[in-house]
Design a protein around this motif. Structure first.
Motif, short mmCIF file in Angstrom:
data_model
loop_
_atom_site.label_atom_id
_atom_site.label_comp_id
_atom_site.label_asym_id
_atom_site.label_seq_id
_atom_site.Cartn_x
_atom_site.Cartn_y
_atom_site.Cartn_z
N PRO A 19 -1.87 8.84 9.24
CA PRO A 19 -2.65 7.62 9.02
C PRO A 19 -2.26 6.51 10.00
O PRO A 19 -1.20 6.55 10.63
CB PRO A 19 -2.32 7.23 7.58
CG PRO A 19 -0.95 7.78 7.36
CD PRO A 19 -0.86 9.05 8.17
N HIS A 73 4.78 10.32 -0.01
CA HIS A 73 4.13 9.04 0.23
C HIS A 73 5.16 7.92 0.29
O HIS A 73 6.08 7.86 -0.53
CB HIS A 73 3.11 8.73 -0.88
CG HIS A 73 1.88 9.58 -0.78
ND1 HIS A 73 1.89 10.95 -0.97
CD2 HIS A 73 0.59 9.25 -0.49
CE1 HIS A 73 0.66 11.42 -0.84
NE2 HIS A 73 -0.14 10.41 -0.54
N TYR A 81 -7.37 6.46 8.20
CA TYR A 81 -7.36 7.57 9.15
C TYR A 81 -8.46 7.32 10.18
O TYR A 81 -9.63 7.25 9.85
CB TYR A 81 -7.59 8.90 8.42
CG TYR A 81 -6.46 9.27 7.50
CD1 TYR A 81 -5.40 10.05 7.93
CD2 TYR A 81 -6.45 8.82 6.17
CE1 TYR A 81 -4.35 10.39 7.08
CE2 TYR A 81 -5.41 9.14 5.32
CZ TYR A 81 -4.36 9.93 5.78
OH TYR A 81 -3.33 10.26 4.94
N SER A 125 1.05 5.34 1.19
CA SER A 125 0.40 6.28 2.10
C SER A 125 1.41 7.33 2.55
O SER A 125 2.63 7.08 2.62
CB SER A 125 -0.17 5.54 3.32
OG SER A 125 -0.77 6.43 4.21
N ASP A 126 0.86 8.50 2.90
CA ASP A 126 1.66 9.59 3.44
C ASP A 126 1.72 9.42 4.96
O ASP A 126 0.90 9.96 5.71
CB ASP A 126 1.03 10.93 3.05
CG ASP A 126 1.92 12.12 3.43
OD1 ASP A 126 3.05 11.89 3.89
OD2 ASP A 126 1.45 13.26 3.29
N LEU A 127 2.68 8.65 5.44
CA LEU A 127 2.72 8.27 6.85
C LEU A 127 3.03 9.43 7.78
O LEU A 127 2.68 9.36 8.97
CB LEU A 127 3.76 7.15 7.05
CG LEU A 127 3.43 5.81 6.38
CD1 LEU A 127 4.55 4.82 6.61
CD2 LEU A 127 2.12 5.25 6.90
N CYS A 185 0.85 -1.19 0.00
CA CYS A 185 0.00 0.00 0.00
C CYS A 185 0.88 1.23 0.00
O CYS A 185 2.07 1.18 0.39
CB CYS A 185 -0.96 0.01 1.19
SG CYS A 185 -0.18 0.26 2.79
N GLN A 237 -3.22 -2.24 4.97
CA GLN A 237 -3.94 -1.05 4.55
C GLN A 237 -3.58 0.10 5.49
O GLN A 237 -3.18 -0.12 6.64
CB GLN A 237 -5.46 -1.25 4.56
CG GLN A 237 -5.99 -2.15 3.48
CD GLN A 237 -5.95 -1.53 2.10
OE1 GLN A 237 -5.74 -0.32 1.96
NE2 GLN A 237 -6.17 -2.34 1.07
N CYS A 238 -3.75 1.32 5.00
CA CYS A 238 -3.60 2.53 5.80
C CYS A 238 -4.93 3.26 5.82
O CYS A 238 -5.57 3.43 4.77
CB CYS A 238 -2.50 3.43 5.25
SG CYS A 238 -0.83 2.82 5.52
N THR A 285 -7.93 12.37 3.24
CA THR A 285 -7.58 12.21 4.65
C THR A 285 -8.82 12.13 5.54
O THR A 285 -8.73 12.41 6.74
CB THR A 285 -6.69 13.38 5.10
OG1 THR A 285 -7.40 14.62 4.91
CG2 THR A 285 -5.40 13.42 4.31
N LEU A 322 -1.70 2.36 10.38
CA LEU A 322 -1.32 1.22 9.57
C LEU A 322 -1.96 -0.04 10.16
O LEU A 322 -1.86 -0.30 11.36
CB LEU A 322 0.20 1.07 9.53
CG LEU A 322 0.78 -0.06 8.69
CD1 LEU A 322 0.42 0.13 7.23
CD2 LEU A 322 2.29 -0.14 8.87
#
Length: 596
Positions: free
Chosen positions: A104, A59, A95, A51-53, A49, A92-93, A216, A106
């Motif tokens: 986010p 990302h 919010y 994502s912008d952690l 996946c 998956q990530c 988000t 995890l």
């Protein structure tokens, strides 16, 4: 200069083959960003996946594999790596709350548990509720615990329960897998005092937005399990918000909509069917596939399903089939390329077992990109700061990142959209003649009378046809006779090439009463054929039994052409036959000798 992920190569991908519609070869829209042949992680599509952690616009790539490893890439470098407690099945990530900045959460699904990580640290663990054990099975283990029955009797009871359709737990199945009595007694001694319960396993995991369609926005986890259930967790991943039971085990899911407004979950199951869950209820329209699904993609009102027979089917969400795409080799994975920032585009990406990655706009092939390995995992989205990124994981453990060109042409053809140029060419329609004008005016003025005449003639035709059919059945010339309260079928087949023939007559009494002393007569042209025995007697015709009569026929003149043989099944109480048949004889071969 445009930003790129890590150290990007300047060369592009290999050029795509010629288009199917005969257009010129189109340049591949992908740019090679990064390739790591020794990454050492072979992942499926659900194991990756993007994502912008850290909520900084950069990302990351999160990957898990079957070796219980989790790795996070920042650009081309490994930012974080950790061992997992169990073999994962999806990552998956999502919010869990509205925060500033939005960080986010995890989620890693493994077995019957979901491990939650926040700020790259283990936070909590969600466990699915156990599966209810059948009362008959629980009663057997309770008796074993109280020592009221021995191991052999328990083995027989569990075997009978399984044969009657009872779904047994894993402990009972392990006991039935043992053949020796000593091993069974030892197994029962080890497990009879334990808490007897059955855990399920997660097969797939997706996310659904709760009340806003924003990148988000607060989202929730959707889990598919082995016990044919679909669970929707709350935003904190602590409780089950909705649970739905299906008719089969889900393997792929696609979510569309908002949980608090209206949503649809499209589920592809192991029984080869596609079910739709709308607001917590399973809809009645079920899409049946010819083979098992290997991939599921949904966007707008279309559902794309890849099957094991190398075909991608496109269905409307109500079940109507739109079209099919036939591929040269098996499908390894499918995904959707969706662009929303610089431009709006949605393209289907299909990876094949021969290393090809194909782009389809609807049912039209856009381009084909060749790789040197089998693609096992495919993930599309934003990687780094590039929106149109494609991450490929290979069977050898290699990792490849490609970026879509900003000027890439994803249209069906390079020509301008709109009607074809042939539409402006007028048709050569002949001029209206005086006869045509008079005929048109007569039809307009006498439309009612013409319709009545047509309906009257049609009714007469139907009546004449019905009368002719009744007369045919009454005369015994139909395929099945029902005259005199009897129902008899007669079939005849010609065997041989000549001049010696054999007519095999099969007679079946389809009624409920037996027929006695029925003669069978055969007639033909005596100048052309000779029948040594033209009359046969059937003592009895038992209902629902077939009787075979073989009639030898000899062609006396092979040069005179062909004729027919008439077969009559007679009735002693009437001059009308019960049923008759006309057998058209084939052309006879020349005899090998003069005396035949």
């Amino acid at each position: 200069a445009r930003p790129r992920v890590g150290a990007m190569a300047a060369a592009g991908s290999a050029p795509a083959p010629a288009m199917e519609d005969g257009e010129k070869e189109r340049k591949s829209p992908w740019l090679d960003a990064w390739h790591d042949p020794v990454a050492g992680m072979s992942c499926f599509s659900s194991f990756m996946c993007l994502s912008d952690l850290h909520a900084e616009g950069d990302h990351r790539l999160i990957m898990v594999d079957l070796k219980k490893r989790m790795r996070i890439y920042k650009g081309t470098t490994i930012q974080w790596e950790q061992k997992l407690l169990d073999v994962p099945c999806a990552v998956q990530c999502f919010y869990h709350e509205l925060a500033s900045p939005p960080i986010p959460t995890l989620a890693v699904a493994s077995g019957h548990q979901v491990f939650i990580y926040r700020y790259m640290r283990p936070y909590l663990k969600f466990t699915l509720p156990p599966v209810e054990v059948d009362p008959a099975e629980s009663a057997v283990w309770d008796e074993l615990k109280k020592e009221t029955i021995d191991g052999r009797a328990a083995f027989e009871k569990l075997t009978n329960a399984r044969e009657n359709g009872t779904v047994l737990s894993n402990i009972s199945l392990d006991l039935l897998a043992l053949d020796e009595a000593d091993a069974q007694a030892e197994f029962i001694l080890q497990h009879r005092d334990q808490l007897h319960q059955q855990q399920t396993a997660i097969t797939c995991m997706e996310i659904i937005k709760q009340n806003m369609d924003e990148p988000t926005a607060v989202s929730m986890l959707v889990l598919g399990t082995e016990n044919r259930m679909v669970y929707v967790l709350d935003s904190a991943a602590l409780n089950i918000a909705t649970k739905v039971e299906l008719d089969a085990v889900p393997t792929f899911m696609s979510v569309l909509g908002l949980y608090d407004v209206e949503y649809r979950i499209t589920v592809a199951c192991r029984d080869g069917n596609i079910y739709t869950i709308k607001n917590g209820q399973v809809l009645s329209n079920v899409i049946e596939l010819e083979t098992q699904p290997v991939g599921l993609v949904r966007f707008d009102k279309n559902i794309y399903v890849g099957c094991m027979d190398n075909v991608v089917h496109c269905f409307h969400f109500k079940g109507k089939k739109n079209h099919s795409i036939y591929l040269p080799c098996p499908i390894s994975c499918m995904s959707l390329l969706q662009l929303t920032k610089a431009r709006v585009a949605k393209v289907l990406v299909v990876a094949l077992n021969n290393g090809e990655v194909r782009l389809y706009n609807g049912k039209h092939l856009i381009c084909t990109t060749k790789t040197n390995d089998v693609v096992t995992g495919l993930r599309l989205g934003t990687f780094g700061r590039e929106e149109g990124s494609m991450v490929l994981s290979f069977k050898s453990g290699a990792l490849m990142v490609k970026i879509l060109q900003r000027s890439a042409n994803l249209d069906v053809s390079s020509t301008a959209p709109g009607p074809p140029p042939e539409q402006d060419i007028p048709l050569d329609v002949p001029k209206k003649t005086k006869l045509y004008v008079e005929q048109t005016s007569r039809e307009r003025e006498q439309a009612i009378d013409m319709h009545r005449t047509f309906q009257r003639d049609l009714c007469k035709l139907r009546l004449s046809t019905a009368r002719a059919y009744v007369n045919l059945l009454g005369a015994g010339h139909g395929p099945m006779s029902s005259s005199g309260g009897t129902q008899v079928r007669l079939n005849a087949q010609v065997l041989g090439m000549g001049p010696q023939f054999k007519i095999v007559v099969r007679i079946q009494n389809a009624g409920i009463h037996a027929l006695y002393d029925i003669p069978l007569m055969c007639t033909t042209n005596p100048n052309l054929y000779r029948i040594p025995r033209p009359c046969f007697y059937l003592p009895i015709l038992v209902p629902q039994q077939s009787y075979i009569v073989e009639v030898p026929v000899t062609c006396t003149d092979a040069m005179a052409g062909t004729d027919s043989v008439r077969i009559f099944l007679c009735n002693r109480s009437s001059n009308m036959p019960i049923i008759s048949a006309i057998v058209n004889m084939p052309i006879s071969e020349q005899p090998l000798t003069d005396n035949y």
